[in-house]
Design an enzyme around this catalytic site. Structure first.
Site, short mmCIF file in Angstrom:
data_model
loop_
_atom_site.label_atom_id
_atom_site.label_comp_id
_atom_site.label_asym_id
_atom_site.label_seq_id
_atom_site.Cartn_x
_atom_site.Cartn_y
_atom_site.Cartn_z
N SER A 41 0.61 -1.08 -0.03
CA SER A 41 0.07 -0.15 -0.03
C SER A 41 0.70 1.30 -0.09
O SER A 41 0.34 2.23 -0.34
CB SER A 41 -0.99 -0.14 1.10
OG SER A 41 -0.41 -0.13 2.42
N ASP A 350 -2.74 8.18 8.12
CA ASP A 350 -3.75 7.27 8.79
C ASP A 350 -3.51 6.56 9.80
O ASP A 350 -4.25 5.30 9.94
CB ASP A 350 -4.55 6.54 7.56
CG ASP A 350 -3.77 5.67 6.93
OD1 ASP A 350 -2.53 5.46 7.07
OD2 ASP A 350 -4.06 5.02 6.01
N HIS A 353 0.30 4.96 6.86
CA HIS A 353 0.76 5.55 5.61
C HIS A 353 1.44 6.82 5.84
O HIS A 353 0.53 7.65 6.51
CB HIS A 353 -0.25 5.21 4.42
CG HIS A 353 -0.57 4.00 4.42
ND1 HIS A 353 -1.71 3.50 4.88
CD2 HIS A 353 -0.34 2.85 3.86
CE1 HIS A 353 -2.10 2.24 4.64
NE2 HIS A 353 -0.96 1.83 3.79
#
Length: 386
Positions: A41, A350, A353
């Site tokens: 991610s 968040d 990240h």
């Protein structure tokens, strides 16, 4: 003369591979007409958005609607492509209106290096490293077949794109978080397997023609807001995970506020990672391998958060320790995981990240050639032997 070398990239741990005969003189600047990226991610630019779920607002709030990234805006690979004069990478699954002339991004949110981890240890995403590499090799094979059919219509630079790739790789965020957060038995048995899977994946790429690699290690897991937040909520469980790595409860946090034992585990992981890289260098002396110290880069940003214009490095812009960013009430009800007004004031977007602002800082260090081995090797010169 700048050499024309395509680049295939892989997210947070950066691996670059270049075909033979592409480098210019020792002081020449490399030129990469294409990038292919692999990872999770931290560098996903569309696969999760297309295949699994819609990363809707507030994701992308600092960039654009449907940004398809796990951040408020751009991720590190975006800035690297931009610096090399290339467009941002798209996922090979995001085929509507997409051109792959300049590369593709196979990184997938929640993916792992190894498929052996149990379901509780990481998200059950099937796009682990070996699958991503297989996807790339199939992509490459089909592209070559297509080129051979239409080669009279291709110019020389497109021919080089087929023959001379450059790769970036990223260590799995979910996976490293899982193993360093687990008990010692799981940690000690899992890490060697993960490192071996990683090494085998790089071998596959080298054996398919890779000549130049750019890699980076894992950042300080113990400094992530999600890690620090969990320890603050449940100190007893946190101490249990790091026993043997600290001498007393007073050593749970380091001088910057990071979870000391988690970072010690991450450093141990990075040492094994470095050993695998050194092994690759010895086994393939004709392959130029450059590494970037992501651990030190992110540690410096966290330790000097105010100097870089950030607030508390352990607070996140979007969501909190109990409500994840972007979460809504059922049936598309009101947004619960809301975002801050100014993401540029936060290192973490968040809790896991980085924000666009922090991603840009890290990317600048990579672009400048800071914290590399061999020393002072920016990506623009990563096609040369030291």
């Amino acid at each position: 003369m700048a050499s024309r070398v395509p680049m295939w990239a892989l997210g947070a741990l950066l691996l670059a591979l270049v075909g033979g005969g592409a480098a210019a003189g020792a002081a020449g600047k490399c030129s990469f007409p294409a990038i292919f990226n692999f990872g999770d991610s931290n560098s996903d630019t569309g696969t999760t958005f297309v295949a699994f779920n819609d990363l809707s607002y507030p994701y992308g709030m600092s960039y654009k609607e449907n940004a398809k990234r796990f951040s408020d805006g751009r991720v590190i690979i975006d800035y690297l492509a931009e610096n090399l004069g290339l467009p941002y990478l798209e996922s090979p699954l995001d085929t509507i209106g997409t051109s792959y002339k300049y590369g593709a991004n196979f990184a997938t949110g929640g993916s792992k290096i190894s498929p052996i981890l149990p379901a509780w240890a990481a998200l059950p995403i099937p796009m682990y490293l070996d699958v991503q590499i297989s996807e790339f090799l199939q992509f490459k094979s089909r592209t070559i077949d297509f080129y051979n059919q239409l080669k009279n219509d291709y110019n020389s630079s497109e021919s080089e794109f087929i023959l001379i790739p450059f790769f970036f790789f990223s260590l799995s965020n979910q996976e490293v978080m899982a193993v360093v957060s687990a008990n010692d038995d799981f940690y000690n048995t899992s890490i060697p397997v993960v490192i071996e899977q990683y090494y085998s994946g790089l071998q596959r790429l080298i054996q398919s023609g890779a000549k130049f690699l750019w890699l980076h290690n894992r950042g300080p897991t113990g400094c992530m807001p999600v890690t620090v937040g969990e320890c603050r909520l449940n100190k007893t469980a946190c101490l249990d995970k790091v026993k043997g790595y600290i001498n007393s409860e007073n050593e749970l946090y380091d001088q910057h506020g990071c979870v000391r034992g988690q970072n010690k585990k991450t450093k141990m992981f990075n040492r094994l990672w470095k050993q695998s890289v050194d092994k690759l260098r010895a086994q393939y002396p004709d392959v130029v391998i450059t590494t970037f110290d992501m651990y030190t880069a992110k540690s410096k940003i966290i330790a000097n958060a105010q100097k870089f214009g950030f607030l508390d490095p352990f607070k996140q812009c979007c969501g909190n320790s109990t409500v994840f960013c972007g979460i809504r009430q059922p049936n598309m009800g009101p947004l619960l995981g809301t975002a801050c007004q100014d993401p540029t004031k936060y290192i973490s977007w968040d809790g896991i990240h980085y924000s666009q602002a922090a991603n840009k800082l890290v990317a600048n260090l990579i672009i400048e050639g800071s914290l590399t081995s061999p020393p002072s090797t920016p990506i623009s010169r990563a096609c040369h032997k030291p």
